[in-house]
Design a protein around this motif. Structure first.
Motif, PDB file in Angstrom:
ATOM      1  N   ARG A   1       0.834  -1.211   0.000  1.00  7.94           N
ATOM      2  CA  ARG A   1       0.000   0.000   0.000  1.00  7.94           C
ATOM      3  C   ARG A   1       0.866   1.257   0.000  1.00  7.94           C
ATOM      4  N   ARG A   2       1.885   1.269   0.832  1.00  2.62           N
ATOM      5  CA  ARG A   2       2.771   2.435   0.896  1.00  2.62           C
ATOM      6  C   ARG A   2       3.545   2.618  -0.405  1.00  2.62           C
ATOM      7  N   GLY A   3       3.969   1.509  -1.003  1.00  2.00           N
ATOM      8  CA  GLY A   3       4.694   1.588  -2.271  1.00  2.00           C
ATOM      9  C   GLY A   3       3.829   2.148  -3.383  1.00  2.00           C
ATOM     10  N   ARG A   4       2.587   1.690  -3.444  1.00  2.27           N
ATOM     11  CA  ARG A   4       1.666   2.216  -4.462  1.00  2.27           C
ATOM     12  C   ARG A   4       1.412   3.702  -4.248  1.00  2.27           C
ATOM     13  N   ARG A   5       1.248   4.097  -2.983  1.00  2.00           N
ATOM     14  CA  ARG A   5       1.019   5.507  -2.683  1.00  2.00           C
ATOM     15  C   ARG A   5       2.231   6.340  -3.100  1.00  2.00           C
ATOM     16  N   ALA A   6       3.422   5.843  -2.828  1.00  2.00           N
ATOM     17  CA  ALA A   6       4.635   6.568  -3.212  1.00  2.00           C
ATOM     18  C   ALA A   6       4.736   6.688  -4.729  1.00  2.00           C
ATOM     19  N   LEU A   7       4.391   5.616  -5.443  1.00  2.00           N
ATOM     20  CA  LEU A   7       4.426   5.675  -6.905  1.00  2.00           C
ATOM     21  C   LEU A   7       3.401   6.658  -7.452  1.00  2.00           C
ATOM     22  N   ARG A   8       2.203   6.680  -6.849  1.00  2.00           N
ATOM     23  CA  ARG A   8       1.183   7.640  -7.294  1.00  2.00           C
ATOM     24  C   ARG A   8       1.645   9.068  -7.060  1.00  2.00           C
TER      25      ARG A   8
END
Length: 85
Positions: free
Chosen positions: A31-38
């Motif tokens: 979840r944190r990785g996806r948020r960082a990518l977004r």
């Protein structure tokens, strides 16, 4: 406890139970990785938008001001009355 005893104790502990990952850790990391990518993608899009707006503003300014043209000379008065040549 000597060095050999400590190594044996560590080997025994590692052999008894495989390392465990806390529940939910993987999902949280994803979840944190996806948020960082977004966020990174949004920042990149914003940067391109600002760059495009700056290029457009510069183009409009250059078309209106025409900075490449020489300004009219103000040191010599205009020549009038020499039309018969």
């Amino acid at each position: 406890m000597n060095r050999a005893g400590r190594e044996a104790a560590v080997r025994r502990i590692l052999a008894e139970s495989p390392p465990r990952v806390p529940p939910g850790l993987h999902a949280e990391a994803v979840r944190r990785g996806r948020r960082a990518l977004r966020r990174r993608a949004a920042a990149r899009q914003l940067l391109w938008l600002v760059l495009g707006a700056a290029a457009l503003a510069f183009t409009v300014w250059a078309a209106v001001v025409r900075p490449w043209d020489r300004p009219p000379s103000e040191t010599v008065p205009p020549m009038t009355g020499w039309d018969h040549w």
